[in-house]
Design an enzyme around this catalytic site. Structure first.
Site, PDB file in Angstrom:
ATOM      1  CB  CYS A 183      -0.954   0.013   1.186  1.00 37.46           C
ATOM      2  SG  CYS A 183      -0.129   0.202   2.792  1.00 37.46           S
ATOM      3  CB  CYS A 224      13.366  -9.813  12.310  1.00 34.46           C
ATOM      4  SG  CYS A 224      14.407 -10.851  11.305  1.00 34.46           S
TER       5      CYS A 224
END
Length: 163
Positions: free
Chosen positions: A76, A144
């Site tokens: 997005c 991460c």
């Protein structure tokens, strides 16, 4: 006793994907059908971002990015992580100690090796990776993140250079 243990583990394995969906029970500003997401993202990014897969370690060109800029959601284009929060974790995935304010959300992620905390884009629900409590100061967090789920936009440029 062994049969019961096997049946319990088998049942857990087959039901795990149903409660791991990033968008389950949440609504997001940006939505698409699974077919639209797959067409937009491609198979590999779809697997990571919409089915909570993981890219291979050390496979993302975003690991090497050290320029000033911002990492955005590939789904997005929401800004997620400023480059100033990126650090070398040695894990093989781009790692950050803090996201852009109000850009990501988290949820518990039960798995084979215990409970983790999943990170997803709070605008489209795309799975980004996981957050751990072994990062550097000032937050002590390590986000991460799968590089395939992001694009990098250098400061002063609207065009992504990698992603």
């Amino acid at each position: 006793m062994r049969r019961r243990h096997f049946l319990a583990c088998s049942a857990a394995a087959f039901t795990a994907p149903t409660f791991l969906s990033a968008a389950e029970g949440e609504t997001f500003e940006v939505t698409h059908s699974p077919e639209e997401w797959r067409r937009m993202l491609g198979d590999a990014a779809y697997d990571v971002m919409r089915e909570e897969g993981t890219e291979r370690p050390n496979s993302s060109p975003l690991n090497a990015v050290k320029a000033d800029g911002t990492f955005h959601c590939k789904g997005c284009d929401q800004a997620l992580y400023p480059s100033k929060t990126k650090f070398e974790s040695g894990t093989g995935w781009p790692s950050f100690y803090a996201p852009v304010e109000d850009a990501v959300a988290t949820k518990p992620d039960p798995g084979w090796f215990g409970m983790r905390t999943e990170v997803h884009c709070d605008r489209c629900g795309s799975h980004m990776g996981h957050v751990f409590d072994d990062g550097p100061e000032p937050t002590g967090k390590r986000h991460c993140i799968n590089g395939i789920a992001m694009v990098f936009r250098p400061a002063g440029s609207g065009e992504p250079v990698i992603g």
